[in-house]
Design an enzyme around this catalytic site. Structure first.
Site, PDB file in Angstrom:
ATOM      1  N   HIS A   1      14.049 -14.676  11.531  1.00  0.00           N
ATOM      2  CA  HIS A   1      13.568 -14.709  13.085  1.00  0.00           C
ATOM      3  C   HIS A   1      12.266 -14.669  13.137  1.00  0.00           C
ATOM      4  O   HIS A   1      11.619 -15.292  14.253  1.00  0.00           O
ATOM      5  CB  HIS A   1      14.082 -13.533  13.410  1.00  0.00           C
ATOM      6  CG  HIS A   1      15.729 -13.796  13.864  1.00  0.00           C
ATOM      7  ND1 HIS A   1      16.327 -12.657  14.456  1.00  0.00           N
ATOM      8  CD2 HIS A   1      16.673 -14.344  13.602  1.00  0.00           C
ATOM      9  CE1 HIS A   1      17.474 -12.774  14.435  1.00  0.00           C
ATOM     10  NE2 HIS A   1      17.910 -13.703  13.898  1.00  0.00           N
TER      11      HIS A   1
ATOM     12  N   CYS B   1       0.775  -1.042  -0.039  1.00  0.00           N
ATOM     13  CA  CYS B   1       0.075  -0.018  -0.008  1.00  0.00           C
ATOM     14  C   CYS B   1       0.794   1.147   0.085  1.00  0.00           C
ATOM     15  O   CYS B   1       2.041   1.135  -0.224  1.00  0.00           O
ATOM     16  CB  CYS B   1      -1.118  -0.263   1.185  1.00  0.00           C
ATOM     17  SG  CYS B   1      -0.389   0.214   2.823  1.00  0.00           S
TER      18      CYS B   1
HETATM   19  C1  RB5 Z   1      -4.034   5.290   0.856  1.00  0.00           C
HETATM   20  O1  RB5 Z   1      -3.876   6.784   0.524  1.00  0.00           O
HETATM   21  C2  RB5 Z   1      -3.008   5.092   1.950  1.00  0.00           C
HETATM   22  O2  RB5 Z   1      -3.664   5.528   3.103  1.00  0.00           O
HETATM   23  C3  RB5 Z   1      -2.655   3.649   2.000  1.00  0.00           C
HETATM   24  O3  RB5 Z   1      -1.930   3.176   0.658  1.00  0.00           O
HETATM   25  C4  RB5 Z   1      -1.898   3.250   2.873  1.00  0.00           C
HETATM   26  O4  RB5 Z   1      -0.560   4.144   2.984  1.00  0.00           O
HETATM   27  C5  RB5 Z   1      -2.395   3.192   4.292  1.00  0.00           C
HETATM   28  O5  RB5 Z   1      -1.559   2.436   5.523  1.00  0.00           O
END
Ligand code: RB5
Length: 142
Positions: free
Chosen positions: A96, A63
């Site tokens: 680990h 993400c």
């Molecule tokens: C999305 O904008 C962002 O919040 C997500 O990709 C991530 O970084 C959340 O932890």
């Protein structure tokens, strides 16, 4: 080894680069596809459930920061998702912590670092021994 990968919109570009780089391994791409805004818990949990069920041996999650998607994945029983930032953390996640998922931030690490971390994550064995006792204690917390 069966491997799955997933990302939200913040990680999709890096996810696509990893899918391309590791195409010879037959990685299963669980989306997202394209830059439309989606919710990282949906993608983190969907991949984590399939790893926990034994359908995949390892998972890769991306993400924006790597934080949200790793938190979501770690809510699934049997998952040890490690948020990694460099080669050292990727190696320790396996040696680990016996991590079954690596998480990373598409807005944090560059492509070369992500590729190096993924290679290490897929090719490093768990050390066991005293670390097995600690991992068992993590499982007992579930
Ligand atoms: C999305 O904008 C962002 O919040 C997500 O990709 C991530 O970084 C959340 O932890």
């Amino acid at each position: 080894m069966k491997i799955a990968i997933a990302a939200d919109h913040g990680g999709v570009e890096l996810k696509d680069a990893l899918v391309k780089k590791f195409s010879s391994l037959g990685i299963t791409d669980l989306g997202t596809h394209g830059g439309e805004s989606v919710d990282y818990p949906d993608y983190g949990a969907a991949l984590a459930r399939r790893v926990a069920a034994g359908e995949f041996d390892r998972g890769i999650l991306v993400c924006g920061s790597g934080i949200g998607i790793s938190i979501a994945a770690n809510k699934i029983k049997g998952i040890r998702a490690a948020l990694c930032h460099n080669a050292y953390t990727a190696e320790m996640a396996r040696r680990h912590n016996d991590a079954n998922i690596i998480a990373m931030g598409g807005r944090v690490v560059d492509e070369a670092t992500a590729i190096a971390m993924t290679e290490i994550f897929l090719n490093t064995e768990f050390e066991g021994g005293r670390h097995a006792r600690r991992v068992e204690k993590i499982s007992a917390l579930e």
